[in-house]
Design a protein around this motif. Structure first.
Motif, short mmCIF file in Angstrom:
data_model
loop_
_atom_site.label_atom_id
_atom_site.label_comp_id
_atom_site.label_asym_id
_atom_site.label_seq_id
_atom_site.Cartn_x
_atom_site.Cartn_y
_atom_site.Cartn_z
N ASN A 10 0.98 -1.23 0.07
CA ASN A 10 -0.25 -0.23 -0.10
C ASN A 10 0.73 1.19 -0.16
N GLY A 11 2.27 1.28 -0.56
CA GLY A 11 2.95 2.39 -0.56
C GLY A 11 3.34 3.02 0.60
N ILE A 12 3.74 2.30 1.62
CA ILE A 12 3.90 2.59 2.99
C ILE A 12 5.58 2.47 3.02
N ILE A 13 6.31 3.20 3.39
CA ILE A 13 7.72 3.17 3.63
C ILE A 13 8.01 3.15 5.22
N ARG A 14 8.62 2.08 5.67
CA ARG A 14 9.08 1.99 7.11
C ARG A 14 10.45 2.26 7.31
N ILE A 15 10.87 3.48 7.87
CA ILE A 15 12.24 3.77 8.34
C ILE A 15 12.53 3.10 9.78
N LYS A 16 13.77 2.80 9.60
CA LYS A 16 14.43 1.84 10.94
C LYS A 16 15.59 2.33 11.12
N SER A 17 15.99 2.09 12.50
CA SER A 17 17.41 2.43 12.77
C SER A 17 17.92 1.00 13.62
N ASP A 18 19.14 1.06 13.46
CA ASP A 18 19.96 -0.39 14.32
C ASP A 18 19.89 -0.19 15.70
#
Length: 50
Positions: A10-18
């Motif tokens: 659905n066009g969602i971008i998940r940003i994640k950190s280490d």
């Protein structure tokens, strides 16, 4: 800390950190309004074995 992203349905971008202290966050691709997404990070401390 290094960051990465994950493309979800659905066009969602998940940003994640280490770094586990920071929760992932999400943005809809449509919110970018055709602009590029650039992830910028800064190393504030590093340790190395000698």
């Amino acid at each position: 800390m290094p960051k990465g992203y994950e493309m979800l349905p659905n066009g969602i971008i998940r940003i994640k950190s280490d770094n586990s202290m920071y929760d992932p966050w999400e943005i809809k691709k449509s919110q970018l309004d055709g602009e590029e997404l650039t992830l910028i990070g800064r190393v504030v401390w590093a340790e190395q074995k000698m």
